[in-house]
Design a protein around this motif. Structure first.
Motif, PDB file in Angstrom:
ATOM      1  N   LEU A 171       0.620  -1.495   0.252  1.00 18.07           N
ATOM      2  CA  LEU A 171       0.159  -0.648  -0.107  1.00 18.07           C
ATOM      3  C   LEU A 171       0.754   1.260   0.114  1.00 18.07           C
ATOM      4  CD1 LEU A 171      -2.377  -1.063   2.549  1.00 18.07           C
ATOM      5  CD2 LEU A 171      -3.127  -0.293   0.208  1.00 18.07           C
ATOM      6  N   MET A 172       1.746   1.315   1.099  1.00 18.78           N
ATOM      7  CA  MET A 172       3.169   2.150   1.005  1.00 18.78           C
ATOM      8  C   MET A 172       3.786   2.113  -0.697  1.00 18.78           C
ATOM      9  SD  MET A 172       3.099   4.310   3.468  1.00 18.78           S
ATOM     10  CE  MET A 172       2.051   4.363   4.948  1.00 18.78           C
ATOM     11  N   ALA A 173       4.263   1.058  -1.124  1.00 20.28           N
ATOM     12  CA  ALA A 173       4.443   1.315  -2.221  1.00 20.28           C
ATOM     13  C   ALA A 173       4.233   1.981  -3.903  1.00 20.28           C
ATOM     14  CB  ALA A 173       4.950   0.014  -3.073  1.00 20.28           C
ATOM     15  N   GLY A 174       1.767   1.957  -3.032  1.00 16.19           N
ATOM     16  CA  GLY A 174       1.342   2.551  -4.565  1.00 16.19           C
ATOM     17  C   GLY A 174       1.070   3.743  -3.832  1.00 16.19           C
ATOM     18  N   ALA A 175       0.971   4.323  -2.492  1.00 17.80           N
ATOM     19  CA  ALA A 175       0.989   5.872  -2.000  1.00 17.80           C
ATOM     20  C   ALA A 175       2.652   6.721  -2.934  1.00 17.80           C
ATOM     21  CB  ALA A 175       0.905   5.585  -0.504  1.00 17.80           C
ATOM     22  N   ALA A 176       2.727   6.064  -2.184  1.00 16.46           N
ATOM     23  CA  ALA A 176       4.102   7.066  -2.873  1.00 16.46           C
ATOM     24  C   ALA A 176       4.272   7.921  -4.123  1.00 16.46           C
ATOM     25  CB  ALA A 176       5.591   6.143  -2.753  1.00 16.46           C
ATOM     26  N   PRO A 177       4.500   7.490  -5.490  1.00 16.57           N
ATOM     27  CA  PRO A 177       3.826   7.704  -6.273  1.00 16.57           C
ATOM     28  C   PRO A 177       2.877   8.376  -6.729  1.00 16.57           C
ATOM     29  CG  PRO A 177       3.662   5.876  -7.132  1.00 16.57           C
ATOM     30  CD  PRO A 177       3.785   5.074  -5.803  1.00 16.57           C
ATOM     31  N   VAL A 178       2.198   8.444  -5.595  1.00 15.73           N
ATOM     32  CA  VAL A 178       0.718   9.501  -5.837  1.00 15.73           C
ATOM     33  C   VAL A 178       0.916  10.140  -5.330  1.00 15.73           C
ATOM     34  CG1 VAL A 178      -1.542  10.176  -5.177  1.00 15.73           C
ATOM     35  CG2 VAL A 178      -0.714   8.115  -5.666  1.00 15.73           C
ATOM     36  N   TYR A 179       1.892  10.879  -4.689  1.00 17.43           N
ATOM     37  CA  TYR A 179       2.776  12.425  -3.751  1.00 17.43           C
ATOM     38  C   TYR A 179       3.744  12.531  -4.591  1.00 17.43           C
ATOM     39  CZ  TYR A 179       0.492  11.070   1.059  1.00 17.43           C
ATOM     40  OH  TYR A 179      -0.677  10.679   1.900  1.00 17.43           O
ATOM     41  N   VAL A 180       4.063  12.013  -5.253  1.00 20.28           N
ATOM     42  CA  VAL A 180       6.067  12.307  -6.194  1.00 20.28           C
ATOM     43  C   VAL A 180       4.559  13.110  -7.590  1.00 20.28           C
ATOM     44  CG1 VAL A 180       6.965  12.211  -7.473  1.00 20.28           C
ATOM     45  CG2 VAL A 180       7.130  10.954  -5.159  1.00 20.28           C
ATOM     46  N   ALA A 181       3.983  12.246  -8.071  1.00 25.77           N
ATOM     47  CA  ALA A 181       2.760  12.749  -8.767  1.00 25.77           C
ATOM     48  C   ALA A 181       2.322  14.343  -9.048  1.00 25.77           C
ATOM     49  CB  ALA A 181       2.519  11.916  -9.743  1.00 25.77           C
ATOM     50  N   GLY A 182       1.900  14.261  -7.334  1.00 21.80           N
ATOM     51  CA  GLY A 182       1.091  15.457  -7.470  1.00 21.80           C
ATOM     52  C   GLY A 182       1.770  16.968  -7.393  1.00 21.80           C
ATOM     53  N   ALA A 183       2.862  16.368  -6.739  1.00 20.44           N
ATOM     54  CA  ALA A 183       4.675  16.966  -6.882  1.00 20.44           C
ATOM     55  C   ALA A 183       4.408  18.256  -8.275  1.00 20.44           C
ATOM     56  CB  ALA A 183       4.973  16.929  -5.977  1.00 20.44           C
ATOM     57  N   VAL A 184       5.146  16.905  -8.783  1.00 19.22           N
ATOM     58  CA  VAL A 184       5.201  17.113 -10.396  1.00 19.22           C
ATOM     59  C   VAL A 184       4.029  17.455 -11.086  1.00 19.22           C
ATOM     60  CG1 VAL A 184       5.662  16.056 -12.837  1.00 19.22           C
ATOM     61  CG2 VAL A 184       6.704  15.624 -10.557  1.00 19.22           C
ATOM     62  N   LEU A 185       2.943  17.347 -11.439  1.00 19.19           N
ATOM     63  CA  LEU A 185       1.721  18.491 -11.332  1.00 19.19           C
ATOM     64  C   LEU A 185       1.777  19.686 -11.542  1.00 19.19           C
ATOM     65  CD1 LEU A 185      -1.062  15.496 -12.086  1.00 19.19           C
ATOM     66  CD2 LEU A 185      -0.214  16.350 -13.629  1.00 19.19           C
ATOM     67  N   ARG A 186       1.735  19.975  -9.880  1.00 19.59           N
ATOM     68  CA  ARG A 186       2.336  21.123  -9.409  1.00 19.59           C
ATOM     69  C   ARG A 186       3.314  21.993 -10.056  1.00 19.59           C
ATOM     70  NH1 ARG A 186      -1.581  24.200  -6.822  1.00 19.59           N
ATOM     71  NH2 ARG A 186      -2.223  22.382  -5.637  1.00 19.59           N
ATOM     72  N   ILE A 187       3.792  21.450 -10.647  1.00 21.14           N
ATOM     73  CA  ILE A 187       5.353  22.333 -11.392  1.00 21.14           C
ATOM     74  C   ILE A 187       5.223  22.382 -12.365  1.00 21.14           C
ATOM     75  CG2 ILE A 187       7.386  22.470 -10.926  1.00 21.14           C
ATOM     76  CD1 ILE A 187       8.027  20.709  -9.041  1.00 21.14           C
ATOM     77  N   MET A 188       4.438  21.315 -13.049  1.00 16.86           N
ATOM     78  CA  MET A 188       4.469  21.262 -14.635  1.00 16.86           C
ATOM     79  C   MET A 188       3.305  21.705 -15.629  1.00 16.86           C
ATOM     80  SD  MET A 188       7.661  20.406 -15.007  1.00 16.86           S
ATOM     81  CE  MET A 188       7.420  20.406 -16.893  1.00 16.86           C
ATOM     82  N   ALA A 189       2.106  20.822 -14.825  1.00 11.69           N
ATOM     83  CA  ALA A 189       0.657  21.353 -15.282  1.00 11.69           C
ATOM     84  C   ALA A 189      -0.481  21.744 -14.098  1.00 11.69           C
ATOM     85  CB  ALA A 189      -0.067  19.745 -15.882  1.00 11.69           C
ATOM     86  N   PRO A 190      -0.244  22.530 -13.573  1.00 10.34           N
ATOM     87  CA  PRO A 190      -1.140  22.751 -12.305  1.00 10.34           C
ATOM     88  C   PRO A 190      -2.724  22.837 -12.018  1.00 10.34           C
ATOM     89  CG  PRO A 190       0.324  24.984 -13.156  1.00 10.34           C
ATOM     90  CD  PRO A 190       0.760  23.576 -14.223  1.00 10.34           C
ATOM     91  N   ASP A 191      -2.999  23.459 -14.047  1.00  9.38           N
ATOM     92  CA  ASP A 191      -4.527  23.249 -14.347  1.00  9.38           C
ATOM     93  C   ASP A 191      -4.738  21.783 -13.921  1.00  9.38           C
ATOM     94  OD1 ASP A 191      -4.035  25.838 -14.834  1.00  9.38           O
ATOM     95  OD2 ASP A 191      -4.262  25.426 -16.450  1.00  9.38           O
ATOM     96  N   MET A 192      -4.054  20.816 -14.295  1.00  9.83           N
ATOM     97  CA  MET A 192      -4.329  19.458 -14.159  1.00  9.83           C
ATOM     98  C   MET A 192      -3.980  18.873 -12.632  1.00  9.83           C
ATOM     99  SD  MET A 192      -2.507  18.494 -17.690  1.00  9.83           S
ATOM    100  CE  MET A 192      -2.984  16.841 -17.574  1.00  9.83           C
ATOM    101  N   THR A 193      -4.085  19.363 -12.021  1.00 12.52           N
ATOM    102  CA  THR A 193      -3.714  18.707 -10.789  1.00 12.52           C
ATOM    103  C   THR A 193      -5.299  18.502  -9.870  1.00 12.52           C
ATOM    104  OG1 THR A 193      -3.938  20.903  -9.274  1.00 12.52           O
ATOM    105  CG2 THR A 193      -2.024  20.212  -9.761  1.00 12.52           C
ATOM    106  N   GLY A 194      -6.111  18.820 -10.383  1.00 12.79           N
ATOM    107  CA  GLY A 194      -7.513  17.954 -10.084  1.00 12.79           C
ATOM    108  C   GLY A 194      -7.657  16.715 -10.329  1.00 12.79           C
ATOM    109  N   LEU A 195      -7.128  16.385 -11.445  1.00 17.42           N
ATOM    110  CA  LEU A 195      -7.635  14.673 -11.963  1.00 17.42           C
ATOM    111  C   LEU A 195      -5.998  13.743 -11.014  1.00 17.42           C
ATOM    112  CD1 LEU A 195      -6.684  15.478 -15.252  1.00 17.42           C
ATOM    113  CD2 LEU A 195      -8.330  15.239 -14.408  1.00 17.42           C
ATOM    114  N   ILE A 196      -5.584  14.163 -10.343  1.00 16.13           N
ATOM    115  CA  ILE A 196      -4.961  13.171  -9.445  1.00 16.13           C
ATOM    116  C   ILE A 196      -5.836  13.038  -8.098  1.00 16.13           C
ATOM    117  CG2 ILE A 196      -3.343  14.532  -8.101  1.00 16.13           C
ATOM    118  CD1 ILE A 196      -1.372  12.173  -8.667  1.00 16.13           C
ATOM    119  N   GLU A 197      -6.567  14.025  -7.709  1.00 21.12           N
ATOM    120  CA  GLU A 197      -7.018  14.232  -5.803  1.00 21.12           C
ATOM    121  C   GLU A 197      -7.644  13.077  -5.640  1.00 21.12           C
ATOM    122  OE1 GLU A 197      -9.233  17.304  -6.143  1.00 21.12           O
ATOM    123  OE2 GLU A 197      -7.865  19.354  -6.137  1.00 21.12           O
TER     124      GLU A 197
END
Length: 228
Positions: A171-197
């Motif tokens: 479960l933690m292994a699955g959670a890790a990329p979610v957190y990292v992807a949220g940060a990357v989207l915030r930098i690269m595509a802030p308008d798409m952050t809602g997609l990962i919520e």
């Protein structure tokens, strides 16, 4: 020799984790979130002024969450270092970096509060307050990038350590990329952050499961750590 995680340390870590989860979700979802009107500085300002108690409490809960996170990082290192000292210290270090970022980020919430409550006429104060609240959201996501790495390292320990809960490791292994992807989207595509919520439900489940395991008797049973 078999190592028995200290019952008090394990349950203290579980209690701290429970406070972190409750304070973090309570501050963001129950208290501060309903006051924010994205893109509307005047509505956000009116909501915060009408709900100053809730906004101040959200700030206090964030502070409590961060303080508990520092203590939890230390306890998790003590509990998990026997299984892999190098990975455990990296796990704790990334968690503490996250806490440092979130701690510094509290200045954005404090500045927004000050702008909206200081007496006198300050032109544009509502827009400035909203800008600081948007910076707060961005800083929170950036801090979670470091937390995602901490979760990945924790998952590695849980999956490798004898007697540790492998299902929570996955479960933690699955959670890790979610957190990292949220940060990357915030930098690269802030308008798409809602997609990962919706994906953040997985980290909530993973962290709650780990918290309950720490509070349970299973976390205090003797296990034989493998060296790395």
């Amino acid at each position: 020799m078999p190592t028995r995680p200290h019952a008090l340390q394990a349950r203290s870590a579980g209690l701290l984790y429970l406070v972190i989860i409750a304070a973090g979700l309570g501050a963001e979802l129950a208290l501060r979130g309903p006051l924010l009107a994205p893109g509307d500085a005047l509505a956000t300002a009116e909501n915060i002024r009408a709900g100053l108690g809730a906004f101040r409490l959200s700030l206090l809960l964030d502070l409590v969450m961060i303080l508990c996170d520092v203590a939890l990082a230390c306890l998790l290192y003590l509990l998990l270092a026997p299984f892999s000292p190098v990975i455990a210290v990296l796990m704790a270090a990334f968690r503490m970096v996250q806490a440092a970022i979130l701690g510094a980020n509290l200045f954005n919430q404090t500045m927004a509060l000050n702008l909206l409550t200081l007496p006198g006429d300050l032109p544009g104060r509502e827009a400035l307050a909203l800008a600081h609240l948007e910076l707060q959201a961005q800083g929170y996501d950036l801090g979670l990038a470091f937390f995602g790495l901490s979760c990945a390292l924790l998952a590695l320990i849980l999956l490798r350590g004898p007697g540790l809960p492998r299902i929570i490791g996955w479960l933690m292994a699955g959670a890790a990329p979610v957190y990292v992807a949220g940060a990357v989207l915030r930098i690269m595509a802030p308008d798409m952050t809602g997609l990962i919520e919706p994906a953040y439900l997985l980290p909530v489940v993973a962290e709650l499961a780990f918290c309950l395991w720490l509070l349970s008797a299973r976390a205090t049973r003797g296990v034989a750590p493998r060296s790395s």
